[in-house]
Design a protein around this motif. Structure first.
Motif, PDB file in Angstrom:
ATOM      1  N   PRO A 387       0.819  -1.217   0.000  1.00 32.38           N
ATOM      2  CA  PRO A 387       0.000   0.000   0.000  1.00 32.38           C
ATOM      3  C   PRO A 387       0.849   1.263   0.000  1.00 32.38           C
ATOM      4  N   SER A 388       0.333   2.303  -0.640  1.00 23.49           N
ATOM      5  CA  SER A 388       1.004   3.595  -0.626  1.00 23.49           C
ATOM      6  C   SER A 388       0.838   4.241   0.744  1.00 23.49           C
ATOM      7  N   ARG A 389       1.524   5.359   0.945  1.00 31.19           N
ATOM      8  CA  ARG A 389       1.402   6.059   2.214  1.00 31.19           C
ATOM      9  C   ARG A 389      -0.034   6.529   2.431  1.00 31.19           C
ATOM     10  N   THR A 390      -0.656   7.000   1.355  1.00 32.30           N
ATOM     11  CA  THR A 390      -2.046   7.445   1.457  1.00 32.30           C
ATOM     12  C   THR A 390      -2.957   6.299   1.878  1.00 32.30           C
ATOM     13  N   THR A 391      -2.718   5.124   1.279  1.00 37.90           N
ATOM     14  CA  THR A 391      -3.535   3.956   1.622  1.00 37.90           C
ATOM     15  C   THR A 391      -3.317   3.551   3.070  1.00 37.90           C
ATOM     16  N   ARG A 392      -2.061   3.601   3.524  1.00 38.89           N
ATOM     17  CA  ARG A 392      -1.778   3.227   4.910  1.00 38.89           C
ATOM     18  C   ARG A 392      -2.473   4.172   5.891  1.00 38.89           C
TER      19      ARG A 392
END
Length: 485
Positions: A387-392
């Motif tokens: 996951p990307s930082r945004t997703t995390r």
């Protein structure tokens, strides 16, 4: 009395799940047609009322209903050009939207409960057939050893490509793919950030109108409209994804049934598939109370209560002279209950999806024993992309929103709002206190619900693709065994 208490305790307890795969009986010859090979069959509920309720819920997520809601919102926006400046118009439209959202709350709860039961039963049936696969693959492996014959990996690959099934699960339609992409945009952290930015801008300009009732009504109408749209969209996307999941399960079950049928031809095995029981999940008392409430809402008891409240509301109309304060009452009730349902929905989504994810992980472990039995390499499982930082960040927010303590905090918040409105003697300002914050909070939770659905749907699709690939590989092995015997 004991029977009554048993009935009252039943809701909220997630029972054990029992599943048994239909036994595939060989027709006699290895090259014979096998019309009895079965795909995925959705269980029919025994009670007529449940079947009717499920039909209503499916219709609520249909395209006609979704576009009808969109048309209604557009009509509201256009009529608002002429009537939007009046308090009565703002209050009326807020009431209508609160009631619609309240009803969709019940539909979404039942959708979640149905999805959980369907997928858990499907996994149980796959595990049931897997036990027979284990027994028959062991027989086939022993026979190969006795005859001193081996099956090469290249032969397995050749036979896997030669079978009648596609190498990939069915694809979504283009329209379905487009809707899925829109779902990812709506549930994106950026969208949620923009939502809260709009809320804080609204708060920031409140002093220009003296934080008046009209200033509150405008936000109440806007957030309610957003909420109705998200409810309708979420019902549609979940119904669409549920249908796609069933098509994937049907493909998996057809391969699995064919694998069983061919193994029975090879080994002359006639033992029926054994039932598999998935134990009931262990939950704490707070989570049990949340499930208890959800089970009642999922039977649409909440809508029945709403109808009763509406009847009482209409009856007291003459006493309040049908003024704006009277109009707000029904919206206040529906808004407060709707906010609580938003908390419950997010909690249910996370908990029930977690149970299904665990069972798919258990199925993968059990599938690994099949490959170990015949001593062939297991295909590499696809994994969820990092996951990307945004997703995390989104997932961290969702974990907090889904916690049972958060649901309890929501209940305390509702009690506080009711106390505040009571202190204000349930004036318009007091009722708006019970309308605007719940509407804002519930809209946020609906956005979080879309985010959670997207994440869960992504994991589920990976699990389905992996289960399908493993069964195709085993079917290729069995076809290769047939060629050397």
């Amino acid at each position: 009395m004991n029977r009554l208490m048993s009935m009252l305790r039943k809701p909220g307890a997630k029972p054990e799940i029992r599943g048994v795969a239909p036994t595939q009986h060989p027709a006699g010859k290895e090259d014979s047609i096998h019309p009895d090979v079965e795909g995925y069959t959705l269980r029919s509920k025994p009670r007529l009322l449940d079947r009717w309720l499920d039909l209503v819920v499916r219709m609520s997520g249909s395209e006609p209903v979704f576009f009808l809601i969109l048309a209604g919102l557009l009509t509201w926006a256009l009529l608002g050009i002429k009537y939007g400046s009046t308090d009565s118009w703002q209050v009326l439209i807020s009431d209508i939207q609160a009631i619609i959202s309240y009803i969709f709350d019940s539909f979404l709860v039942r959708q979640e409960l149905n999805s959980y039961e369907e997928e858990m039963v499907a996994v149980a049936e796959l595990e049931s057939r897997m036990l027979s696969h284990q027994r028959m693959l062991a027989k086939a492996s022993q026979r190969l050893a006795v005859q001193d014959k081996k099956v090469s990996q290249s032969s397995i690959q050749e036979n896997q490509h030669a079978i009648e099934f596609g190498l990939e699960l069915p694809a979504e339609t283009r329209f379905g793919q487009a809707i899925t992409q829109i779902s990812h945009v709506i549930g994106h952290l950026g969208t949620i950030t923009l939502y809260w930015a709009g809320v804080f801008i609204w708060i920031g300009v409140g002093h220009l109108s003296g934080y008046s009732d009209k200033w509150q009504l405008y936000m109440n109408s806007a957030s309610s409209a957003l909420m109705v749209f998200i409810f309708a969209f979420l019902a549609n996307i979940r119904e669409r994804h549920a249908a796609y999941t069933r098509s994937c399960l049907d493909a998996i079950f057809h391969v699995d049934s064919t694998l069983e049928w061919k193994l029975r031809q090879l080994t002359n095995d006639t033992l029926p598939n054994n039932p598999v029981i998935i134990s009931a999940p262990q939950v704490n008392r707070l989570q049990r109370a949340i499930f208890y409430y959800a089970d009642f809402v999922g039977t649409l008891v909440g809508i029945a209560i709403l109808i009763g409240v509406i009847i009482i509301w209409v009856a007291i109309g003459p006493l309040l002279h049908f003024d704006a304060n009277w109009w707000l009452l029904i919206g206040t009730y529906a808004g407060l209950i709707g906010m609580h349902d938003g908390f419950v929905l997010r909690n249910m989504q996370a908990r029930l999806r977690g149970y299904v994810d665990d069972e798919f992980a258990h199925l993968a472990v059990q599938d690994a024993t099949l490959f170990a039995t015949v001593q062939i390499p297991r295909p590499t499982d696809e994994t969820v992309a990092n996951p990307s930082r945004t997703t995390r960040v989104s997932e961290a927010i969702n974990r907090v929103c889904a916690h049972e303590v958060t649901v309890a905090v929501g209940v305390v918040t509702i009690v506080g709002l009711i106390i505040g409105a009571s202190v204000m003697k349930w004036t318009m300002t007091g009722q708006l206190l019970c309308n605007v914050p719940p509407s804002l909070i519930e809209s946020f939770f609906m956005l979080a619900l879309v985010t959670g659905h997207n994440s869960a749907d992504g994991r589920k699709r990976v699990d389905l693709r992996n289960a399908y690939a493993r069964r195709l590989n085993l079917l290729g092995f069995v076809n290769a065994v047939q060629s050397v015997w």
